[in-house]
Design a protein around this motif. Sequence first.
Motif, PDB file in Angstrom:
ATOM      1  N   ILE A  13      32.480  21.509  28.988  1.00  0.00           N
ATOM      2  CA  ILE A  13      31.905  20.208  29.313  1.00  0.00           C
ATOM      3  C   ILE A  13      32.764  19.072  28.748  1.00  0.00           C
ATOM      4  O   ILE A  13      33.061  18.104  29.445  1.00  0.00           O
ATOM      5  N   ASP A  14      33.192  19.216  27.483  1.00  0.00           N
ATOM      6  CA  ASP A  14      33.951  18.126  26.855  1.00  0.00           C
ATOM      7  C   ASP A  14      35.278  17.883  27.558  1.00  0.00           C
ATOM      8  O   ASP A  14      35.739  16.755  27.659  1.00  0.00           O
ATOM      9  N   SER A  15      35.912  18.971  28.022  1.00  0.00           N
ATOM     10  CA  SER A  15      37.210  18.820  28.681  1.00  0.00           C
ATOM     11  C   SER A  15      37.048  18.536  30.162  1.00  0.00           C
ATOM     12  O   SER A  15      38.027  18.219  30.834  1.00  0.00           O
ATOM     13  N   ASP A  16      35.839  18.743  30.695  1.00  0.00           N
ATOM     14  CA  ASP A  16      35.590  18.622  32.126  1.00  0.00           C
ATOM     15  C   ASP A  16      36.521  19.558  32.901  1.00  0.00           C
ATOM     16  O   ASP A  16      37.188  19.156  33.850  1.00  0.00           O
ATOM     17  N   ALA A  17      36.592  20.795  32.437  1.00  0.00           N
ATOM     18  CA  ALA A  17      37.517  21.751  33.042  1.00  0.00           C
ATOM     19  C   ALA A  17      36.912  23.149  32.986  1.00  0.00           C
ATOM     20  O   ALA A  17      35.969  23.401  32.236  1.00  0.00           O
ATOM     21  N   SER A  18      37.450  24.050  33.818  1.00  0.00           N
ATOM     22  CA  SER A  18      37.003  25.445  33.796  1.00  0.00           C
ATOM     23  C   SER A  18      38.144  26.349  33.362  1.00  0.00           C
ATOM     24  O   SER A  18      39.279  26.169  33.794  1.00  0.00           O
ATOM     25  N   LEU A  19      37.809  27.325  32.552  1.00  0.00           N
ATOM     26  CA  LEU A  19      38.766  28.356  32.172  1.00  0.00           C
ATOM     27  C   LEU A  19      38.494  29.570  33.056  1.00  0.00           C
ATOM     28  O   LEU A  19      37.345  29.988  33.198  1.00  0.00           O
ATOM     29  N   GLN A  20      39.540  30.116  33.657  1.00  0.00           N
ATOM     30  CA  GLN A  20      39.387  31.264  34.551  1.00  0.00           C
ATOM     31  C   GLN A  20      40.234  32.419  34.023  1.00  0.00           C
ATOM     32  O   GLN A  20      41.431  32.257  33.814  1.00  0.00           O
ATOM     33  N   ILE A  21      39.604  33.549  33.808  1.00  0.00           N
ATOM     34  CA  ILE A  21      40.333  34.729  33.335  1.00  0.00           C
ATOM     35  C   ILE A  21      40.027  35.882  34.287  1.00  0.00           C
ATOM     36  O   ILE A  21      38.858  36.146  34.586  1.00  0.00           O
ATOM     37  N   ASP A  22      41.066  36.549  34.771  1.00  0.00           N
ATOM     38  CA  ASP A  22      40.865  37.707  35.632  1.00  0.00           C
ATOM     39  C   ASP A  22      41.760  38.852  35.170  1.00  0.00           C
ATOM     40  O   ASP A  22      42.898  38.630  34.756  1.00  0.00           O
ATOM     41  N   TYR A  23      41.207  40.050  35.257  1.00  0.00           N
ATOM     42  CA  TYR A  23      41.979  41.228  34.896  1.00  0.00           C
ATOM     43  C   TYR A  23      41.738  42.318  35.943  1.00  0.00           C
ATOM     44  O   TYR A  23      40.628  42.438  36.476  1.00  0.00           O
ATOM     45  N   ARG A  24      42.788  43.096  36.226  1.00  0.00           N
ATOM     46  CA  ARG A  24      42.637  44.224  37.148  1.00  0.00           C
ATOM     47  C   ARG A  24      43.420  45.423  36.622  1.00  0.00           C
ATOM     48  O   ARG A  24      44.570  45.283  36.196  1.00  0.00           O
ATOM     49  N   TYR A  25      42.783  46.570  36.645  1.00  0.00           N
ATOM     50  CA  TYR A  25      43.512  47.810  36.393  1.00  0.00           C
ATOM     51  C   TYR A  25      43.556  48.591  37.702  1.00  0.00           C
ATOM     52  O   TYR A  25      42.543  48.725  38.383  1.00  0.00           O
ATOM     53  N   TYR A  26      44.750  49.072  38.039  1.00  0.00           N
ATOM     54  CA  TYR A  26      44.925  49.774  39.311  1.00  0.00           C
ATOM     55  C   TYR A  26      45.566  51.131  39.058  1.00  0.00           C
ATOM     56  O   TYR A  26      46.452  51.263  38.196  1.00  0.00           O
ATOM     57  N   ALA A  27      45.134  52.138  39.780  1.00  0.00           N
ATOM     58  CA  ALA A  27      45.774  53.455  39.672  1.00  0.00           C
ATOM     59  C   ALA A  27      45.722  54.134  41.026  1.00  0.00           C
ATOM     60  O   ALA A  27      44.781  53.918  41.801  1.00  0.00           O
ATOM     61  N   ASP A  28      46.738  54.941  41.344  1.00  0.00           N
ATOM     62  CA  ASP A  28      46.713  55.634  42.641  1.00  0.00           C
ATOM     63  C   ASP A  28      47.237  57.062  42.539  1.00  0.00           C
ATOM     64  O   ASP A  28      47.701  57.498  41.484  1.00  0.00           O
ATOM     65  N   THR A  29      47.137  57.780  43.637  1.00  0.00           N
ATOM     66  CA  THR A  29      47.516  59.197  43.651  1.00  0.00           C
ATOM     67  C   THR A  29      49.022  59.382  43.770  1.00  0.00           C
ATOM     68  O   THR A  29      49.488  60.515  43.825  1.00  0.00           O
ATOM     69  N   TRP A  30      49.785  58.314  43.805  1.00  0.00           N
ATOM     70  CA  TRP A  30      51.238  58.444  43.810  1.00  0.00           C
ATOM     71  C   TRP A  30      51.799  58.325  42.394  1.00  0.00           C
ATOM     72  O   TRP A  30      53.013  58.259  42.194  1.00  0.00           O
ATOM     73  N   GLY A  31      50.880  58.212  41.414  1.00  0.00           N
ATOM     74  CA  GLY A  31      51.315  58.145  40.021  1.00  0.00           C
ATOM     75  C   GLY A  31      51.574  56.734  39.528  1.00  0.00           C
ATOM     76  O   GLY A  31      51.994  56.527  38.396  1.00  0.00           O
ATOM     77  N   THR A  32      51.302  55.763  40.392  1.00  0.00           N
ATOM     78  CA  THR A  32      51.486  54.370  39.985  1.00  0.00           C
ATOM     79  C   THR A  32      50.210  53.884  39.308  1.00  0.00           C
ATOM     80  O   THR A  32      49.118  54.217  39.759  1.00  0.00           O
ATOM     81  N   ASP A  33      50.346  53.147  38.245  1.00  0.00           N
ATOM     82  CA  ASP A  33      49.201  52.368  37.782  1.00  0.00           C
ATOM     83  C   ASP A  33      49.706  51.024  37.296  1.00  0.00           C
ATOM     84  O   ASP A  33      50.908  50.847  37.079  1.00  0.00           O
ATOM     85  N   SER A  34      48.792  50.065  37.165  1.00  0.00           N
ATOM     86  CA  SER A  34      49.243  48.717  36.837  1.00  0.00           C
ATOM     87  C   SER A  34      48.154  47.910  36.138  1.00  0.00           C
ATOM     88  O   SER A  34      46.963  48.224  36.238  1.00  0.00           O
ATOM     89  N   HIS A  35      48.608  46.898  35.425  1.00  0.00           N
ATOM     90  CA  HIS A  35      47.708  45.915  34.810  1.00  0.00           C
ATOM     91  C   HIS A  35      48.058  44.540  35.373  1.00  0.00           C
ATOM     92  O   HIS A  35      49.234  44.201  35.492  1.00  0.00           O
ATOM     93  N   THR A  36      47.047  43.766  35.700  1.00  0.00           N
ATOM     94  CA  THR A  36      47.269  42.390  36.158  1.00  0.00           C
ATOM     95  C   THR A  36      46.348  41.473  35.351  1.00  0.00           C
ATOM     96  O   THR A  36      45.146  41.734  35.256  1.00  0.00           O
ATOM     97  N   VAL A  37      46.906  40.435  34.776  1.00  0.00           N
ATOM     98  CA  VAL A  37      46.097  39.449  34.049  1.00  0.00           C
ATOM     99  C   VAL A  37      46.431  38.080  34.627  1.00  0.00           C
ATOM    100  O   VAL A  37      47.598  37.752  34.821  1.00  0.00           O
ATOM    101  N   GLU A  38      45.399  37.318  34.921  1.00  0.00           N
ATOM    102  CA  GLU A  38      45.637  35.979  35.431  1.00  0.00           C
ATOM    103  C   GLU A  38      44.785  34.985  34.648  1.00  0.00           C
ATOM    104  O   GLU A  38      43.592  35.189  34.450  1.00  0.00           O
ATOM    105  N   LEU A  39      45.436  33.928  34.189  1.00  0.00           N
ATOM    106  CA  LEU A  39      44.735  32.869  33.457  1.00  0.00           C
ATOM    107  C   LEU A  39      44.931  31.560  34.208  1.00  0.00           C
ATOM    108  O   LEU A  39      46.047  31.263  34.637  1.00  0.00           O
TER     109      LEU A  39
END
Lengths: 79, 310, 404
Positions: C274-300
């Motif tokens: 409220i004081d800053s009149d702004a929103s903080l947005q945090i997103d995270y994703r964990y991904y994994a697949d059968t090809w052996g790939t996995d990943s982390h994604t963080v967005e601020l």
Amino acid sequence: MRYKDRSHLARGICLLTMLYLTACSSVKTVAPYDRGYLAEDGMKWDEGTRNAKLKGHVYTSKEASSGGAGSAGGGCGCN
Amino acid sequence: MTDRPLRLEQHFKSMGGPARLVINAPPEQQLDLDKIAHLVRTLLETLEARYSRYQVESIVSIINRRAGSGVFTEIDPETQALLDLAGRLWDASGGLFDITSGPLRQAWDFRAGGSADPTQIDSARLLVGWEKIEWQASSFHLPTPGMEIDLGGLAKEYAADSAISVMRGLKVTSALIELAGDVATIGDSEDGTPWRVGIQDPDGVGSLCAVQLSNAAIATSGNYARRIDHEGKQYGHLINPQTGWPVEGPISVSVLDSHCLTAGAVATVACLHSEEHAHTWLEQAALPWLMVSSTGMRSGPIADRMPAPS
Amino acid sequence: MAQARLEAAVAATKPPALTQLPGSSPLMKRLGARLLALPAYQTGTALADAPPAFTEVGLRYTHYSEDSIDQDAVIFGATDRYDIDVTQLWIEAPVGASWSVALDVQNDYQTGASPWFVGAQQDGEPGVIMSGASIQDNRVEVGVTTRYFWADGNAGFSVSHSDEDDYEATALAFDASWNTADDARTWSTSFSSSRDTLNPTQGVIPVFITEEDLDTQSAYFGVSQILSRTAIARIGLSYTLSEGYLSDPYKFRDQRPDTHERLSLSAGYRRFLIDSDASLQIDYRYYADTWGTDSHTVELAWAQNLPGGLLTPYVRYYTQREADFFSVIADTEAPHYADDYRLSSYGAVTLGARWAVALGENWTLELEAERYMTDADWGVFHGDAAPALVDFWRGTVGIIWRFD
């Protein structure tokens, strides 16, 4: 933490579920007329359907990962 | 820059009665309270100009002047919503709440304090009845000359809600608006505790009790403000449009809700009922209420929370 | 703190315990039905389920440009990579009291070259052989979405078709979201199904297939919860199954399995300050697949309300583990192999900002720019560096018009 190693994945799901239950049990009701701040543009989950679609499209075609927020969509030859 | 919280309190006249506006703000929020108060008062003046039947240019006056002329009046979505609420209240109260009952009030002529002439009452009744109005989409018309509508009560409570809405939009986190005894609030008072609001005592000038409000509104409807004597009997100023006679209902009813308009609507209808029916109505609304009966007895969820009189 | 509380007491006596306001009774719902049309009674607009009040027409143009590949990493071919011009046009309108319909048209015009395969340079370092001359390709996608709204939720159904020289795709999707009784929690789900058909063009690159199909089914399930009057969080799980031709026909050494299962867990948080009149947005994703790939994604992201509109700078970090069958120079002896940099281990950082500004009552202008940078050393997973990691710029300008 590979997909093939399913126990890790199960643990991950368990962790998220516990997180969710903990978060929700400590939540107080917010009256409908007191949700003005939650309705701010900056509080939306994505910045509009079209922008989200375009961004998802770009990242999905340049990275191995896909899916996550909302629908997984699919259906384009965008390699 | 001072570190003290900013506070503004203004008393003025609005919507046909005394008004009070209080706004608090932490200094770091840098709100211009005078400007906000000015906007709120401008809004109240606008709404008064739009809905008062004493202002010749108001939409209400235009509709009333055109009664029986066959000329339909275009009404905006806001007026439509208020008239829609009036219609729903008429329906839900079995016709007791009726914004067309003005001619009956004139027949009783409360201002003169005199008694009514039964023939006058009968002819006035012909000009009363929500079922008679002609309303299609955004066109409204009263079919008979002499018919009139009065949105005063609803407009006053709507004005309180609109003031709150405007202040919320301006990021105000603590405010109170009081229009002739009806109160709506944002957040808590300056010391962080809920706003304490007094309910007027029907028997005297003091407060009957205090309720604490936080982001809530309270409206009081009563028969105590203007009373008349008729053949030795005391009547309130509220009239049952079906009999044409003043109602012998509760002296006052206060209702608490998130918005002033809905609280006021429920309280007003309760006062038009007999005490027994008022009870049933209030139970149906399922909002916190306080009723003072003609014998001065207090009842309802708000009263139950008060200590027994010593 | 700021919830509605009721308390009554004779003035100057000790205040009794606090109680909450009850929920709306059927009578109150009936009385207030029409009031929701008035601004004074619309506080939770983002949470209320109602069709849009206006017709919206939007036009967006995006330019996407990949950096040229480093000359040292190229054995043969041009160093220019893809440039894409994307035009999006849409109209969305309410129909009656509880429906909306949207029509979306998107055109992508793509030019440039892409890595054909990776070989060893004279010094032993891996190098890229680029596809010869610049390709030109145009893709058109048309989609229709109908959505139904009821008091506690909404559901949409969409059909889309995408067409280009060598690729055709048709997709169906269904999604629904509904609120719990107190509207504090929203459940959402979606299902989609697509059929893709590849007809690779025989051009400067030799292609070894004539027509192949790919079927993809996907499901998502998620829940969002209001935590306070300024905070909301959500989590979700999605699963995707693709079966069919999953290799890249324009790569020389690319032989992938014909099934691909993908799973992702996502979590998001939004907090209004409220004081800053702004929103903080945090997103995270964990991904994994059968090809052996996995990943982390963080967005601020930080969405700041300003007199000139909403300005949102953001940063995104992404890191992935290489697929089992990936190697810098493809091992064509193995049953599956690929040298596609997109399947390698690396890290990526995006820096961007978007700005939305209202122009009068009916128009909104949107601007966005972002820079995407990759580096094999930025990742948290081990793996050899692929020589053709991509960096790009993206810029978007959009205009939206809303009217009754």
